[in-house]
Design a protein around this motif. Sequence first.
Motif, PDB file in Angstrom:
ATOM      1  N   PRO A 190       0.785  -1.225   0.000  1.00 14.23           N
ATOM      2  CA  PRO A 190       0.000   0.000   0.000  1.00 14.23           C
ATOM      3  C   PRO A 190       0.817   1.275   0.000  1.00 14.23           C
ATOM      4  CG  PRO A 190      -0.078  -1.043   2.143  1.00 14.23           C
ATOM      5  CD  PRO A 190       0.598  -1.996   1.224  1.00 14.23           C
ATOM      6  N   ILE A 191       1.907   1.307   0.772  1.00 17.73           N
ATOM      7  CA  ILE A 191       2.686   2.532   0.893  1.00 17.73           C
ATOM      8  C   ILE A 191       4.165   2.173   0.918  1.00 17.73           C
ATOM      9  CG2 ILE A 191       3.090   4.615   2.256  1.00 17.73           C
ATOM     10  CD1 ILE A 191       0.382   4.182   3.533  1.00 17.73           C
ATOM     11  N   VAL A 192       4.978   2.899   0.176  1.00 18.63           N
ATOM     12  CA  VAL A 192       6.418   2.700   0.201  1.00 18.63           C
ATOM     13  C   VAL A 192       7.004   3.590   1.291  1.00 18.63           C
ATOM     14  CG1 VAL A 192       8.549   2.889  -1.106  1.00 18.63           C
ATOM     15  CG2 VAL A 192       6.462   2.161  -2.242  1.00 18.63           C
ATOM     16  N   THR A 193       7.699   3.000   2.248  1.00 16.26           N
ATOM     17  CA  THR A 193       8.213   3.792   3.359  1.00 16.26           C
ATOM     18  C   THR A 193       9.730   3.778   3.450  1.00 16.26           C
ATOM     19  OG1 THR A 193       7.979   1.882   4.838  1.00 16.26           O
ATOM     20  CG2 THR A 193       6.136   3.432   4.736  1.00 16.26           C
TER      21      THR A 193
ATOM     22  N   GLY B 240      -7.970   3.174  -0.423  1.00 17.02           N
ATOM     23  CA  GLY B 240      -8.758   4.083   0.384  1.00 17.02           C
ATOM     24  C   GLY B 240      -9.684   4.907  -0.470  1.00 17.02           C
ATOM     25  N   GLU B 241     -10.496   5.740   0.176  1.00 17.35           N
ATOM     26  CA  GLU B 241     -11.409   6.636  -0.509  1.00 17.35           C
ATOM     27  C   GLU B 241     -10.830   8.045  -0.442  1.00 17.35           C
ATOM     28  OE1 GLU B 241     -16.088   8.087  -0.460  1.00 17.35           O
ATOM     29  OE2 GLU B 241     -15.414   6.443   0.835  1.00 17.35           O
ATOM     30  N   PHE B 242     -10.569   8.630  -1.606  1.00 18.79           N
ATOM     31  CA  PHE B 242      -9.846   9.886  -1.682  1.00 18.79           C
ATOM     32  C   PHE B 242     -10.740  11.038  -2.118  1.00 18.79           C
ATOM     33  CE2 PHE B 242      -6.609   6.677  -1.905  1.00 18.79           C
ATOM     34  CZ  PHE B 242      -5.503   7.238  -1.285  1.00 18.79           C
ATOM     35  N   LEU B 243     -10.379  12.225  -1.632  1.00 18.75           N
ATOM     36  CA  LEU B 243     -10.989  13.461  -2.089  1.00 18.75           C
ATOM     37  C   LEU B 243     -10.167  14.110  -3.182  1.00 18.75           C
ATOM     38  CD1 LEU B 243     -11.972  15.088   1.333  1.00 18.75           C
ATOM     39  CD2 LEU B 243     -13.508  13.999  -0.309  1.00 18.75           C
ATOM     40  N   GLU B 244      -8.821  13.928  -3.113  1.00 13.99           N
ATOM     41  CA  GLU B 244      -7.918  14.605  -4.034  1.00 13.99           C
ATOM     42  C   GLU B 244      -6.659  13.779  -4.206  1.00 13.99           C
ATOM     43  OE1 GLU B 244      -6.016  19.091  -4.563  1.00 13.99           O
ATOM     44  OE2 GLU B 244      -6.328  18.291  -2.554  1.00 13.99           O
ATOM     45  N   ILE B 245      -6.097  13.818  -5.409  1.00  7.42           N
ATOM     46  CA  ILE B 245      -4.826  13.153  -5.682  1.00  7.42           C
ATOM     47  C   ILE B 245      -3.871  14.166  -6.298  1.00  7.42           C
ATOM     48  CG2 ILE B 245      -5.554  12.370  -7.975  1.00  7.42           C
ATOM     49  CD1 ILE B 245      -3.181  10.554  -5.508  1.00  7.42           C
ATOM     50  N   ALA B 246      -2.610  14.072  -5.937  1.00 10.31           N
ATOM     51  CA  ALA B 246      -1.573  14.928  -6.496  1.00 10.31           C
ATOM     52  C   ALA B 246      -0.461  14.042  -7.038  1.00 10.31           C
ATOM     53  CB  ALA B 246      -1.028  15.884  -5.437  1.00 10.31           C
ATOM     54  N   SER B 247      -0.281  14.048  -8.340  1.00  9.57           N
ATOM     55  CA  SER B 247       0.785  13.264  -8.954  1.00  9.57           C
ATOM     56  C   SER B 247       2.093  14.034  -8.886  1.00  9.57           C
ATOM     57  CB  SER B 247       0.444  12.948 -10.414  1.00  9.57           C
ATOM     58  OG  SER B 247       1.540  12.317 -11.053  1.00  9.57           O
ATOM     59  N   GLY B 248       3.137  13.365  -8.401  1.00  3.18           N
ATOM     60  CA  GLY B 248       4.456  13.968  -8.362  1.00  3.18           C
ATOM     61  C   GLY B 248       5.359  13.466  -9.463  1.00  3.18           C
ATOM     62  N   GLY B 249       4.814  12.732 -10.412  1.00  5.37           N
ATOM     63  CA  GLY B 249       5.615  12.150 -11.489  1.00  5.37           C
ATOM     64  C   GLY B 249       5.880  10.692 -11.219  1.00  5.37           C
ATOM     65  N   ASP B 250       6.867  10.403 -10.347  1.00  2.90           N
ATOM     66  CA  ASP B 250       7.177   9.020 -10.014  1.00  2.90           C
ATOM     67  C   ASP B 250       6.674   8.636  -8.624  1.00  2.90           C
ATOM     68  OD1 ASP B 250       8.948  10.641  -8.682  1.00  2.90           O
ATOM     69  OD2 ASP B 250      10.756   9.788  -9.569  1.00  2.90           O
TER      70      ASP B 250
ATOM     71  N   GLY C 154      -2.203  11.497  -1.843  1.00  3.20           N
ATOM     72  CA  GLY C 154      -3.632  11.707  -1.898  1.00  3.20           C
ATOM     73  C   GLY C 154      -4.198  12.163  -0.570  1.00  3.20           C
ATOM     74  N   LEU C 155      -5.302  12.884  -0.651  1.00  2.00           N
ATOM     75  CA  LEU C 155      -6.029  13.343   0.524  1.00  2.00           C
ATOM     76  C   LEU C 155      -7.241  12.445   0.707  1.00  2.00           C
ATOM     77  CD1 LEU C 155      -6.339  15.618   2.711  1.00  2.00           C
ATOM     78  CD2 LEU C 155      -7.798  16.797   1.036  1.00  2.00           C
ATOM     79  N   LEU C 156      -7.258  11.700   1.812  1.00  3.82           N
ATOM     80  CA  LEU C 156      -8.350  10.791   2.095  1.00  3.82           C
ATOM     81  C   LEU C 156      -9.569  11.553   2.614  1.00  3.82           C
ATOM     82  CD1 LEU C 156      -6.117   8.106   3.756  1.00  3.82           C
ATOM     83  CD2 LEU C 156      -7.552   7.666   1.762  1.00  3.82           C
ATOM     84  N   THR C 157     -10.712  10.878   2.638  1.00  3.63           N
ATOM     85  CA  THR C 157     -11.943  11.536   3.061  1.00  3.63           C
ATOM     86  C   THR C 157     -11.906  11.963   4.523  1.00  3.63           C
ATOM     87  OG1 THR C 157     -12.913   9.350   3.471  1.00  3.63           O
ATOM     88  CG2 THR C 157     -13.370  10.388   1.333  1.00  3.63           C
ATOM     89  N   ASP C 158     -11.034  11.358   5.325  1.00  3.87           N
ATOM     90  CA  ASP C 158     -10.929  11.773   6.727  1.00  3.87           C
ATOM     91  C   ASP C 158      -9.920  12.902   6.922  1.00  3.87           C
ATOM     92  OD1 ASP C 158      -8.517  10.484   6.396  1.00  3.87           O
ATOM     93  OD2 ASP C 158      -8.832   8.995   7.966  1.00  3.87           O
ATOM     94  N   GLY C 159      -9.359  13.420   5.805  1.00  3.90           N
ATOM     95  CA  GLY C 159      -8.427  14.533   5.883  1.00  3.90           C
ATOM     96  C   GLY C 159      -6.982  14.146   6.077  1.00  3.90           C
ATOM     97  N   THR C 160      -6.695  12.859   6.203  1.00  4.71           N
ATOM     98  CA  THR C 160      -5.316  12.415   6.352  1.00  4.71           C
ATOM     99  C   THR C 160      -4.703  12.200   4.969  1.00  4.71           C
ATOM    100  OG1 THR C 160      -5.969  10.095   6.517  1.00  4.71           O
ATOM    101  CG2 THR C 160      -5.774  11.350   8.572  1.00  4.71           C
ATOM    102  N   LEU C 161      -3.379  12.098   4.939  1.00  2.00           N
ATOM    103  CA  LEU C 161      -2.648  11.947   3.688  1.00  2.00           C
ATOM    104  C   LEU C 161      -2.109  10.534   3.527  1.00  2.00           C
ATOM    105  CD1 LEU C 161      -0.556  15.247   3.838  1.00  2.00           C
ATOM    106  CD2 LEU C 161      -2.630  14.852   2.495  1.00  2.00           C
TER     107      LEU C 161
END
Length: 327
Positions: free
Chosen positions: A20-23, A95-105, A109-116
């Motif tokens: 899900p997430i690269v850390t 997850g369920e998103f309100l907004e996505i921001a592509s950075g290229g690679d 995203g901004l989830l519906t609960d306001g977290t990133l």
Amino acid sequence: MLAAAACSSTEEPTGVWDTPIVTAVADPNELTPALGNYQFKAGNLLGEIGLPQFRQISARGHSTCGVRIDGALACAGENAVAGEHPLVPASYLPGEFLEIASGGDYACGLLTDGTLRCGGFNGFRQSEPPSGVYTRVTASGGHACALTIEGTAVCWGHNEWAQSEPPAGTYTHIAAGGGFTCALTPTSTAVCWGHNEWGQSDAPDEMYTYVSAGGQHACALTAKSAAVCWGNNEYGQSDAPTGSYTHITAGDFHSCALTPANTAVCWGYNEDGQASPPAGVYSEIAAGYLHTCALTVDHELACWGVMEEPTDMPFDYEPAGFERLFR
């Protein structure tokens, strides 16, 4: 496709990632080769081939991501995976998103609960968003920014030019560019910080309603709906045509805007047709490197230009703070 962080395996992924997430932090010089790059021709309405409808899109570099009507994500280009269609489900960012921001690679995203939630290349820790509740997210190359519910700006990732060090204050809008960032204050003035070799961080003194930061230039809409651009103008990307506009976007070397009639107008570098929008009625537009995408009023996606690394680059250019997957 979103680039994986450095790992012990040298095997390339062959399908949709289930991480899900690269850390982990990757070496910026050790990038996973990209899969799933597609070329779009002018007038290719992707909705006509059965793809889902979208409510918001974001383009950066050689990639585009969108928030579907159901809140899920789909991406194409550097941060997409190989698939049957140009935009494929981005299962690495669930997850369920309100907004996505592509950075290229990578993408945030901004989830519906306001977290990133971010995923993808993480060589500058740009895929490690801070905790908290936010109202807006933006991403570009090696850094990303967000606005808190109080209106303060928070940035993370690459910071060679202090692009991740927002000035104190409150903001109503924020846009990350190639090594610089711009934001609008509550009094509608623009404030920019970071890389400024081409004057991209010197916003003209004007009242603005929206700002978009590109590779080496920025564009904004004034309170009178006029388009104003500043920064690098080598290909005319900062020569905004006169007229009234409702939305504007700054890509790497071209810019686009929507008229009150919801038609698209583009200017700047156009070798691959990225500044030649097809006829249509659009509600949103997003410019990348050699491509542009827009949403029709029916929430379908239209893209033109090329969303892949060209074999013969017309210029030697690497956007500030941006590490391409393509070598």
